[in-house]
Design a protein around this motif. Structure first.
Motif, mmCIF file in Angstrom:
data_model
loop_
_atom_site.group_PDB
_atom_site.id
_atom_site.type_symbol
_atom_site.label_atom_id
_atom_site.label_comp_id
_atom_site.label_asym_id
_atom_site.label_seq_id
_atom_site.Cartn_x
_atom_site.Cartn_y
_atom_site.Cartn_z
ATOM 1 N N ILE A 72 -1.353 4.273 -2.491
ATOM 2 C CA ILE A 72 -0.344 5.322 -2.362
ATOM 3 C C ILE A 72 -0.938 6.409 -1.485
ATOM 4 O O ILE A 72 -1.958 7.011 -1.809
ATOM 5 C CB ILE A 72 0.073 5.869 -3.745
ATOM 6 C CG1 ILE A 72 0.874 4.803 -4.496
ATOM 7 C CG2 ILE A 72 0.885 7.139 -3.592
ATOM 8 C CD1 ILE A 72 1.358 5.233 -5.856
ATOM 9 N N ASN A 83 6.765 8.933 -3.440
ATOM 10 C CA ASN A 83 5.784 8.009 -3.999
ATOM 11 C C ASN A 83 6.157 7.527 -5.395
ATOM 12 O O ASN A 83 5.676 6.474 -5.835
ATOM 13 C CB ASN A 83 4.398 8.650 -4.010
ATOM 14 C CG ASN A 83 3.726 8.584 -2.651
ATOM 15 O OD1 ASN A 83 3.829 7.583 -1.953
ATOM 16 N ND2 ASN A 83 3.040 9.650 -2.270
ATOM 17 N N TYR A 86 7.657 4.110 -4.996
ATOM 18 C CA TYR A 86 6.647 3.066 -4.923
ATOM 19 C C TYR A 86 6.118 2.747 -6.315
ATOM 20 O O TYR A 86 5.960 1.589 -6.696
ATOM 21 C CB TYR A 86 5.477 3.505 -4.035
ATOM 22 C CG TYR A 86 5.784 3.658 -2.573
ATOM 23 C CD1 TYR A 86 6.337 2.622 -1.827
ATOM 24 C CD2 TYR A 86 5.477 4.848 -1.906
ATOM 25 C CE1 TYR A 86 6.585 2.770 -0.465
ATOM 26 C CE2 TYR A 86 5.726 4.998 -0.560
ATOM 27 C CZ TYR A 86 6.275 3.950 0.169
ATOM 28 O OH TYR A 86 6.513 4.102 1.504
#
Length: 322
Positions: A72, A83, A86
């Protein structure tokens, strides 16, 4: 076989991690590194939608049953998704290891890492950043010295000093890198107190690396003198291969060029064009000084086996092992 606290924690055969490289460490390359006994680390920032990223994680899991990680990226980006998106995918897909890298530790994400039972590796550039990440719950700290390719940070500390300094400053295991291309470098980093090495530039020149053969051959023939630092004027110092694009960027900076002028040379689309076509001066590519120790284009598995054998032989030669 060399086993350490890091290999045991991550469940990998060799104390070697593949450095995350934008537009390069895709699903197939990540899986190749993991299948070779190291830890492949998928670059999440390659993927701009949840769907594309989820498909990439699926592909890694289809190509390997070995441990892998997802990076990340916490550096500022021209275009990026949240993020947390993700991370949602990683939790959904059962990803067990996460690497973070950037200017500061992700205080807003680390609680989610721990709740999901992930092993969290944080990559940083110095002692105070390592200690901060440790207080937030990082399981492993990664530091790379000034010799490394890509982002070098602001401290300009070499591997021989940085790695043991951080080892002494934290209680969690440390991964070290910067200029490592062979078994001698692996042994040296382990001797400094790290539990594994991270390498990127050496992996550029492997059969599985998804860059053009012309570029691999050019890097194979480069020396330790053929890197340069760019982007310092915009607060994002990177060490790159010293091609025409890098020289153009350095000239713009020396003449006081602004952010947009610099970015026009180092933009990701130009790098991707170079990777795809072999046009060696189209863009810049992160590359460390250890590229001068690269002289062939092996498979990742052959490279890792050779590196471990070299490290063991070097240890015997100087009386460190039986």
């Amino acid at each position: 076989m060399i086993q350490t606290a890091v290999t045991k924690m991550l469940g990998i055969a060799h104390p070697i991690l593949g450095g995350t490289m934008m537009s390069i460490t895709d699903a197939r390359f990540t899986a190749a590194i993991s299948n070779a006994g190291g830890l492949g680390i998928l670059a999440s920032a390659i993927y701009k939608t949840r769907e594309d990223f989820a498909a990439a994680v699926d592909e890694v899991q289809q190509l390997t049953d070995k441990p892998f990680a997802v990076n990340i990226n916490l550096f500022p980006a021209m275009t990026a998704i949240d993020n947390n998106i993700y991370l949602d995918v990683m939790i959904e897909k059962g990803v067990r290891v996460v690497e973070t890298s950037g200017h500061s530790a992700p205080e807003d994400l680390c609680g989610r890492f721990k709740s999901a039972g992930m092993t969290w590796i944080h990559k940083c550039v110095g002692i105070r950043y390592a200690q901060k990440a440790e207080t937030l719950g990082a399981d492993i700290i990664t530091v790379v010295g000034y010799e490394n390719g890509g982002a070098t940070g602001k401290l300009d500390i070499g591997t021989l000093v940085l790695v043991p300094s951080v080892v002494d400053a934290v209680k969690v295991p440390v991964i070290g890198g910067g200029g490592v291309s062979d078994g001698r470098g692996l042994l040296a980093v382990l001797a400094l107190g790290a539990g594994a090495v991270i390498m990127g530039s050496r992996l550029l020149v492997t059969r599985e690396c998804p860059i053009h053969e012309n570029l691999k051959k050019a890097l194979m023939n480069a020396t330790e003198l053929e890197t340069r630092l760019i982007m310092r004027s915009i607060g994002a110092t990177h060490r790159v291969w010293d091609n025409a694009a890098a020289q153009k960027c350095a000239k713009i900076e020396a003449e006081g060029g602004d952010f947009n002028e610099v970015i026009s040379v180092v933009a990701g689309d130009k790098a991707r064009h170079m990777y795809a076509t072999g046009d060696l001066d189209a863009g810049v590519i992160s590359c460390g000084q250890g590229i001068g120790l690269v002289h062939d284009i092996p498979t990742v598995a052959d490279l890792f086996n050779r590196i471990v054998a070299q490290a063991e032989a070097a240890g015997k030669r100087i009386g460190l092992t039986g």
